[in-house]
Design a protein around this motif. Structure first.
Motif, short mmCIF file in Angstrom:
data_model
loop_
_atom_site.label_atom_id
_atom_site.label_comp_id
_atom_site.label_asym_id
_atom_site.label_seq_id
_atom_site.Cartn_x
_atom_site.Cartn_y
_atom_site.Cartn_z
N VAL A 1 0.87 -1.17 0.00
CA VAL A 1 0.00 0.00 0.00
C VAL A 1 0.91 1.23 0.00
O VAL A 1 1.79 1.36 0.85
CB VAL A 1 -0.94 0.00 1.23
CG1 VAL A 1 -1.79 1.26 1.27
CG2 VAL A 1 -1.83 -1.25 1.20
N LEU A 2 0.69 2.12 -0.94
CA LEU A 2 1.61 3.25 -1.11
C LEU A 2 1.28 4.46 -0.25
O LEU A 2 2.09 5.37 -0.12
CB LEU A 2 1.65 3.66 -2.59
CG LEU A 2 2.18 2.58 -3.53
CD1 LEU A 2 2.16 3.06 -4.97
CD2 LEU A 2 3.60 2.15 -3.13
N ILE A 3 0.12 4.47 0.38
CA ILE A 3 -0.24 5.57 1.27
C ILE A 3 0.43 5.34 2.62
O ILE A 3 0.35 4.26 3.19
CB ILE A 3 -1.77 5.65 1.44
CG1 ILE A 3 -2.41 5.97 0.08
CG2 ILE A 3 -2.16 6.68 2.49
CD1 ILE A 3 -3.92 5.87 0.08
N GLU A 4 1.09 6.37 3.12
CA GLU A 4 1.75 6.26 4.42
C GLU A 4 0.71 6.40 5.53
O GLU A 4 -0.14 7.28 5.49
CB GLU A 4 2.82 7.34 4.57
CG GLU A 4 4.02 7.10 3.68
CD GLU A 4 5.15 8.09 3.96
OE1 GLU A 4 5.27 8.55 5.10
OE2 GLU A 4 5.91 8.36 3.02
N GLU A 5 0.80 5.54 6.51
CA GLU A 5 -0.11 5.57 7.65
C GLU A 5 0.40 6.52 8.72
O GLU A 5 1.60 6.59 8.96
CB GLU A 5 -0.24 4.16 8.25
CG GLU A 5 -0.86 3.14 7.32
CD GLU A 5 -2.34 3.37 7.11
OE1 GLU A 5 -2.98 4.07 7.92
OE2 GLU A 5 -2.87 2.85 6.11
N GLU A 6 -0.50 7.22 9.37
CA GLU A 6 -0.13 8.12 10.46
C GLU A 6 0.56 7.38 11.59
O GLU A 6 1.45 7.91 12.24
CB GLU A 6 -1.37 8.84 11.01
CG GLU A 6 -1.92 9.88 10.08
CD GLU A 6 -3.12 10.60 10.68
OE1 GLU A 6 -3.27 10.61 11.92
OE2 GLU A 6 -3.91 11.14 9.89
N MET A 7 0.16 6.12 11.81
CA MET A 7 0.74 5.34 12.91
C MET A 7 2.11 4.78 12.55
O MET A 7 2.75 4.16 13.38
CB MET A 7 -0.20 4.20 13.30
CG MET A 7 -0.40 3.16 12.22
SD MET A 7 -1.57 1.93 12.83
CE MET A 7 -1.90 1.05 11.33
#
Length: 103
Positions: A44-50
């Protein structure tokens, strides 16, 4: 066609170990149940806040009935092994997808 999708966020500290385990042991063992025709792992290319790195593992099967059989006969031991190895360094959720058409 049913896709059993497992999305996992894995902590950076165990990322390499987890990815190797997934590719060399976990996915091959799930495919060996013969309840899935193939699998793919995608990042998944979206970076997670966590933080961490997120992957989607998609297992392809012929029917909901076959997937239910996997849940009953195989899933508990696979989930337990993942928890024992990666415990709180991993967060997963599962979805079931039905292929309507391909173009």
């Amino acid at each position: 066609m049913i896709i059993y999708n497992v999305t996992t966020n894995i902590h950076e500290s165990v990322h390499d170990q987890w990815l190797q385990w997934m590719q060399e042991k976990h996915i091959p063992e799930i495919l060996a149940t013969q309840k899935f025709s193939s699998a793919r792992i995608v990042k998944v290319l979206i970076e997670e806040e966590m933080g961490g790195v997120t992957y989607s593992v998609q297992y392809f099967t012929d029917s909901k009935a076959t997937l239910e059989k996997y849940y009953l006969e195989d899933a508990p031991k696979f989930r337990q092994e993942a928890l024992e190895l990666f415990a709180d360094k991993m967060l997963s959720f599962r979805t079931e997808l039905e292929v309507i058409s391909e173009h």
